[in-house]
Scaffold this active site. Structure first.
Site, PDB file in Angstrom:
ATOM      1  N   ASP A  54     -13.600   2.115   4.694  1.00  0.00           N
ATOM      2  CA  ASP A  54     -12.576   1.110   4.402  1.00  0.00           C
ATOM      3  C   ASP A  54     -11.431   1.719   3.605  1.00  0.00           C
ATOM      4  OD1 ASP A  54     -12.027  -2.003   4.145  1.00  0.00           O
ATOM      5  OD2 ASP A  54     -11.533  -1.090   2.206  1.00  0.00           O
ATOM      6  N   TYR A  59      -3.685   1.951  -0.643  1.00  0.00           N
ATOM      7  CA  TYR A  59      -4.475   2.931  -1.410  1.00  0.00           C
ATOM      8  C   TYR A  59      -3.839   4.324  -1.364  1.00  0.00           C
ATOM      9  CZ  TYR A  59      -8.034  -0.723  -0.667  1.00  0.00           C
ATOM     10  OH  TYR A  59      -8.712  -1.912  -0.579  1.00  0.00           O
ATOM     11  N   LYS A  88      -5.572  -1.659   6.423  1.00  0.00           N
ATOM     12  CA  LYS A  88      -4.971  -2.981   6.180  1.00  0.00           C
ATOM     13  C   LYS A  88      -3.441  -2.916   6.192  1.00  0.00           C
ATOM     14  CE  LYS A  88      -8.903  -3.550   3.098  1.00  0.00           C
ATOM     15  NZ  LYS A  88      -9.127  -2.312   2.335  1.00  0.00           N
ATOM     16  N   HIS A 121      -3.936  -7.644   4.538  1.00  0.00           N
ATOM     17  CA  HIS A 121      -4.511  -7.385   3.213  1.00  0.00           C
ATOM     18  C   HIS A 121      -4.560  -8.659   2.350  1.00  0.00           C
ATOM     19  CE1 HIS A 121      -5.125  -3.743   0.373  1.00  0.00           C
ATOM     20  NE2 HIS A 121      -5.763  -4.781  -0.130  1.00  0.00           N
TER      21      HIS A 121
END
Ligand SMILES: NC(=O)c1ccc[n+]([C@@H]2O[C@H](COP(=O)([O-])OP(=O)(O)OC[C@H]3O[C@@H](n4cnc5c(N)ncnc54)[C@H](OP(=O)(O)O)[C@@H]3O)[C@@H](O)[C@H]2O)c1
Length: 325
Positions: A54, A59, A88, A121
């Site tokens: 994931d 990120y 996402k 997200h």
């Protein structure tokens, strides 16, 4: 690790999604897994049997995640189709006109041809300023949001499945009403709603709601980000949970993850530490009794580690945590 070892390696069980595809019921979270440390962690995870990874544009580690996967494919440890990769769409790309460009940029970051699962997200969009401004704020530090309807964003995401860039779609941080609105207006059903879910916020009602609609629930922050110095969260340091862990020769974090799986959630614990990555995967040789699950149930305070306070502060109409579930 050689090919022979991989063949006899124990993998996590999978769940059949509403589009017929299979997703492993345990994944590796990668928030804050970056640079070399992140790559070492992700490669170790693939070596020991993780197949569900994931990540997210937010990120800023899609390059490391993609590199690790490509290296493991080149080594012959896995094939691309063995990996279930989730990423996402970030909140600044909610305008339907920006969705495909964002997805293509992420595929380029990853160095892959397709994404297994693409999630929105959050239901709330942020104002787009430029590619670098992921958290747009005014001079007082207040987040700048947009009014784009998440259903319109989702419809643009459906085009990505049609063009083969993405295999499955999902949402994240959606409440039951928001998920229902997507279900009522979509052509391609979301396969999962990824939300915070741990013994502290066990999401029983949302899991039930999702199940009724043939949508899975993926559990983020499943360990509540353990803080040994504060002995928090309670369920990780409780004597009662320690006693359960001792019975099975497991740790309290393994008991917490097993509890989530037994509740029907799909946890994605993050670790960059090889020993803890292995520990978090070693869950498939025990299960909890009803009495033991009841002990874990007692930690359900509803308190969140990720309350989205900056969005809440703006009183946005799509702030997802204003209703019970
Ligand atoms: N959709 C969303 O909005 C959203 C929000 C948050 C998170 N997520 C996803 O969910 C994943 C997991 O959530 P999270 O990272 O917030 O929290 P988490 O998995 O509950 O906790 C991660 C923290 O726990 C430590 N840890 C991991 N395993 C441990 C163990 N067995 N014993 C003790 N400590 C342990 C890790 O440190 P070490 O690395 O040092 O082991 C890390 O600091 C994220 O990485 C991300 O992929 C999604």
């Amino acid at each position: 690790m050689n090919r022979v070892v991989c063949k006899i390696m124990k993998l996590a069980p999978t769940v059949k999604l509403n589009n017929g595809r299979e997703m492993p019921i345990l994944g590796l979270g990668t928030y804050a897994s970056q640079n070399k440390e992140g790559e070492i962690a992700i490669k170790h995870a693939i070596d020991i049997g993780y197949r569900h990874l994931d990540t997210a544009f937010f990120y800023q580690n899609e390059a490391e995640v993609g590199q690790s996967i490509r290296d493991k494919i080149a080594e012959g440890v896995v094939k691309r189709e063995d990996i279930f990769l989730t990423t996402k769409l970030w909140n600044i790309y909610h305008d339907p006109e920006r969705v495909e460009g964002a997805c293509r940029k992420q595929l380029a970051n990853l160095g892959l041809d397709y994404i297994d699962l693409y999630l929105m997200h959050m239901p709330v969009g942020y104002k787009y300023i430029n590619e670098e401004t992921l958290l747009p704020k005014d001079e007082d530090g207040a987040l700048l949001l947009s009014d784009v309807d998440y259903v319109d964003t989702y419809k643009a995401m459906e085009q990505l499945v049609k063009s083969g860039l993405v295999r499955s779609l999902g949402v994240s941080n959606f409440n039951s009403e928001q998920l229902k609105r997507v279900l009522d207006n979509c052509e391609i059903k979301p396969v999962t709603n990824q939300v915070e879910c741990s013994p502290a916020i066990n999401q029983k009602k949302l899991i039930e709601f999702c199940k009724k609609h043939d949508v899975t629930l993926t559990a983020y922050t499943p360990l509540g980000r353990p803080r040994p110095e504060e002995q928090k969260p309670d369920y990780v340091y409780s004597d009662k949970v320690k006693a359960i862990a001792e019975k099975y020769n497991k740790t309290t974090t393994q008991v917490a993850l097993r509890y989530l799986i037994d509740s029907g959630a799909i946890p994605i614990p993050k670790s960059s530490n090889p020993k803890r990555i292995s520990e978090n995967f070693d869950l498939f040789d025990f299960s909890l009794t009803d009495e033991e699950k009841a002990v874990l149930d007692s930690f359900n305070t509803g308190e969140r580690m990720v309350p989205l306070n900056l969005i809440k502060a703006r009183n946005h109409k799509y702030f997802p945590f204003a209703i019970e579930f």
